[in-house]
Design an enzyme around this catalytic site. Sequence first.
Site, short mmCIF file in Angstrom:
data_model
loop_
_atom_site.label_atom_id
_atom_site.label_comp_id
_atom_site.label_asym_id
_atom_site.label_seq_id
_atom_site.Cartn_x
_atom_site.Cartn_y
_atom_site.Cartn_z
N GLY B 15 0.89 -1.22 0.04
CA GLY B 15 -0.10 -0.04 -0.06
C GLY B 15 0.86 1.25 0.12
O GLY B 15 0.67 2.17 -0.67
N GLY B 135 4.79 -10.51 -8.45
CA GLY B 135 5.17 -9.17 -7.93
C GLY B 135 5.02 -8.29 -9.22
O GLY B 135 4.08 -8.10 -9.84
N LYS B 206 -0.34 -19.33 -6.28
CA LYS B 206 -0.06 -18.73 -7.63
C LYS B 206 -0.39 -19.92 -8.93
O LYS B 206 -0.74 -19.23 -9.86
CB LYS B 206 1.21 -18.25 -7.61
CG LYS B 206 1.54 -16.96 -6.49
CD LYS B 206 2.73 -16.85 -6.05
CE LYS B 206 2.90 -15.62 -5.18
NZ LYS B 206 4.27 -15.72 -4.60
N GLY B 303 8.07 -6.79 -2.77
CA GLY B 303 8.46 -5.81 -2.38
C GLY B 303 7.56 -4.48 -2.70
O GLY B 303 6.71 -4.64 -3.65
#
Lengths: 429, 429
Positions: B15, B135, B206, B303
């Site tokens: 966030g 990601g 995933k 990250g």
Amino acid sequence: MQTVKLAIAGFGTVGTGLARIIEENKDVIFARCGKKFSITSVLVRDLNKQRDYFPGPDVKFTNDLDEFTSSPDVDIVVELMGGTTVAKDIVTKALEAGKHVVTANKHLLAEHGIELFEIAAKNNVGLYYESSVAGGIPIIQSIKESLAANRIKSIVGILNGTANYILSEMSTNGLEFDTALEQATRLGYAEADPTFDIEGIDAAHKVVVLTRIAYGKDYPLAKLPVEGITRIEGQDIRFAREFGYRIKLIGQVRDVGGKLEAGVFPALVKYTLLLARVGGNYNAIRVEGNAVGPAFFHGQGAGSLPTGSAVLADIMALSKTDTPDNTGFCNAPIEKADILAPEFATSEYYFRFSVMDKAGVMAALSKCLAEHNISIAQAVQKGNPDDKEIPVVFTTHKASTKDVNSALAEIDKMPFITRKTLSMRILKG
Amino acid sequence: MQTVKLAIAGFGTVGTGLARIIEENKDVIFARCGKKFSITSVLVRDLNKQRDYFPGPDVKFTNDLDEFTSSPDVDIVVELMGGTTVAKDIVTKALEAGKHVVTANKHLLAEHGIELFEIAAKNNVGLYYESSVAGGIPIIQSIKESLAANRIKSIVGILNGTANYILSEMSTNGLEFDTALEQATRLGYAEADPTFDIEGIDAAHKVVVLTRIAYGKDYPLAKLPVEGITRIEGQDIRFAREFGYRIKLIGQVRDVGGKLEAGVFPALVKYTLLLARVGGNYNAIRVEGNAVGPAFFHGQGAGSLPTGSAVLADIMALSKTDTPDNTGFCNAPIEKADILAPEFATSEYYFRFSVMDKAGVMAALSKCLAEHNISIAQAVQKGNPDDKEIPVVFTTHKASTKDVNSALAEIDKMPFITRKTLSMRILKG
């Protein structure tokens, strides 16, 4: 159920691949996008040519340009001819007639892209070109959509499969350049006239296209520094290996303090980088964004089905949208790039001096480099006392192109130099 | 100029990254898509927590779920909390209220994706999830759009950065598993409870998400064979290296004659493959399509900024479309996958037997394998006569999981076996 009608200009390798995918994958294509795709007409040079694949009896083959472009029964025109004359005419007429265009033609886009994007915008139609760079690798879409939130710091790519095949053969099998080129031609990896591939011109077209999609700026092809691979010898490949590098033909653009530095050049790439591992006729691109960090893409940069896959992705995308985004900067005009003058680029360098084996050579070379602010990182001299010419190889710390150019101009006039010095950049990260 | 209003549930690493990118890259974002993005409210657990980054004074922070979900002043809800309880509630309510949702939550999607996609479809809103897999790597968008013309043959990925970091440290620095895990925890690469990462569960989530986007089929998480990396020892890393492999935690799905074979397992990956070169906490995915051939993607799998980059790509895409495509199969419902029963999967294998150094051991092992149709490719025995336990390592030609399981069950009962045998698949291409 909607059928999207396609007119294809050029039915060579890529056109055939496209037609095959449309036929062979039609069920999954329909499930994915709810549309059928049908080829209505195909423009070819020679109607009588033997062809491996025909796209069905309802497809009208023609060699009449006017007939092809005037057909009203078309939603998307697919330009797969190459070149910048007839192809430009076809693309222009299609856009002006309010038809979407999909093209694999990097040469056309590099030379006339700005003009064609304007025509497309005026007519509110799409001009898509995923297949123009790196064949099947989805680099255009990725930069335009998936990395759209990023400020792009750099793009570094192996963008020409023929050049990469030649360098890989030189590296893996110890061939000299001429032999590797001959082999590439024999296997169909190089065209009859390989100039665009081995002189870096094809890669340059792709750098211009990538620069536009990444930065929304036009770096004119004519201003792009371009250097091919024809001067690289087996000994350079071996020296590079000794130092821990592979030699690759690199297309690059990067943001240097707000100015764009771009070019095509052979470079020594550190063996630990994924780019150094790109073998044979593959392509690869590393995009570095200020948010995503480094993202690396690898795949088939050419070929019938891989390129056809990218062409069809564009066709499917255009069939779904009312607001095509051609440039990736729908809210900003493509303006002239603020260019970093090539002489101010900095890089680490590899120099291979060809010299007569005399006392004082190493001292003269080192002195001249030092006078031009070039600091030596490593040095190797090889050869036997009887050799008429021996190589002296230096790698350097960071130096400007300007300093390198003036140092080498001076050195190449020294009496012990037997041939023009070869210099290449070094990429470490 | 349109401003798109965002409500963010969860303001941790991702966030914060998202908010920073929206602020720091707003000019390029605006140039690319002609929209501004503004965070109106943020749901957090603890209003008093010290935060590194605040997204401006106009952003309303709340810890009241009802207040957060009932705010009408929102276009897109961004779910970054993780978990499957409150997160499910927030996503469901947002979709039912006719708001687009962007989520990074693979766990939620793997468990409840089908139900949530149905709610989204009923309300004609988007539910996007690029950031849920790998990601910053644009794998969802690439499969959904760029490779949409392909029949996907297989997807093989390194999908968990923590597990890859641990295996890389074991490989590069000779650490044992426990030390490497400890180090990963200390450096913040592993969570306080690392179960999901090291047991392959996160990668399994995933794989379920990737299977849906690639095949339009639901492979239920509960049926997916999942194996983690906790039984791998330093000696396995070294044996693998001797044979020319690196050990990686692999998530895989492939089409085997129309049935889907999927799973998560540690495997020996041939060192020449790009997948073997994926180091540290990076992620990578190789997608093989029947047109594009193999396409390889590599980047930061987690990250703040890389994941934020993917979240914002989804937000930008949703802000531009009236017809969101959530599943990649807008013309076909997601049906139950036709699953290849795991015991019928075939692979080459690595076995490490822990045995007492006695005469006849090698003969007994070889005989049992032969009786189960398992053919040996290479064999190594190490150790000294005084060792209480020595390793005997075999690699095999292709064998079925069924045969492997029954052979190993038999072998593990043999009197000279000191510990349960470790078996891993081998990936060569």
